[in-house]
Design an enzyme around this catalytic site. Sequence first.
Site, PDB file in Angstrom:
ATOM      1  N   GLU A 180      -5.341  -1.463 -13.364  1.00  0.00           N
ATOM      2  CA  GLU A 180      -5.149  -2.611 -12.475  1.00  0.00           C
ATOM      3  C   GLU A 180      -6.439  -3.389 -12.226  1.00  0.00           C
ATOM      4  OE1 GLU A 180      -1.936   0.332 -11.027  1.00  0.00           O
ATOM      5  OE2 GLU A 180      -3.887   0.381 -12.018  1.00  0.00           O
ATOM      6  N   VAL A 181      -7.555  -2.668 -12.095  1.00  0.00           N
ATOM      7  CA  VAL A 181      -8.818  -3.327 -11.795  1.00  0.00           C
ATOM      8  C   VAL A 181      -9.196  -4.350 -12.870  1.00  0.00           C
ATOM      9  CG1 VAL A 181     -10.236  -1.576 -12.955  1.00  0.00           C
ATOM     10  CG2 VAL A 181     -11.210  -2.891 -11.061  1.00  0.00           C
TER      11      VAL A 181
END
Length: 251
Positions: free
Chosen positions: A133-134
């Site tokens: 996600e980052v």
Amino acid sequence: MGLIYDNSNGVARITLNRPEKRNALDEDLVAELRGALAEADGDPDVRALLIAGTGKDFCSGADLASLARVAQAGVLENLEDARNLAEVFLAIRRTPKPVVAAVHGRALAGGCGLATACDIVLASESAQFGYPEVNVGFVPAMVMALLRRSVSEKAAFALVVAGDLVSASRARELGLVHAVFPDELFESETTNFLTKLAAKSVTAVALTKRLLYRTDSLSFEAALEAGVEMNAIARMTGDFRTGVARFLNKA
């Protein structure tokens, strides 16, 4: 159909069926998943649940196209959409029946969270796990509650801020995965595992799962007391009495 549900030999098989989207979780699939979990939970013939995926991957996480659309809505709509997936994780935790994830290919982001939410994770040798996600400026938010309970604090932090994929063998070392099987034997070994699991005492498994997860919020003393209470309850079940009688007759 975004999901395939099959119940045979005491095992409810819940299969994500969006192979063209790598089984990405959109609103409809999440709703189907919640419904399948509820159906299996309420079926007395179901003794264990399996969550798997069709195609090349187990689950690639949230459908980003769907997520981008809902992100344009207000905070209440976004809260509701996020909470729908959280309810899936809660349903897995709350059912007294064991839930097993069979991971092949990649389990990413919310898909990795879905696997981690299950009581037991089985993986094919070539499977990969990750929280990327980052890399798109997002946060692995709800899955953090699951990840933090499965691996050490530092391992969890590294997984979510690096956003890298880890192999099935590394995931097992970290505590995310229970067992890794060769790709060519994955289906048969998973079936064997589920067959044995479904043959266990229903009451013993249900009470064990309830006690294990209950200790999350208890102090050491309170956890011991909860164990005392569950020990006494387990002694009074029919499965225990039958099991002890069978053991003593063999001796």
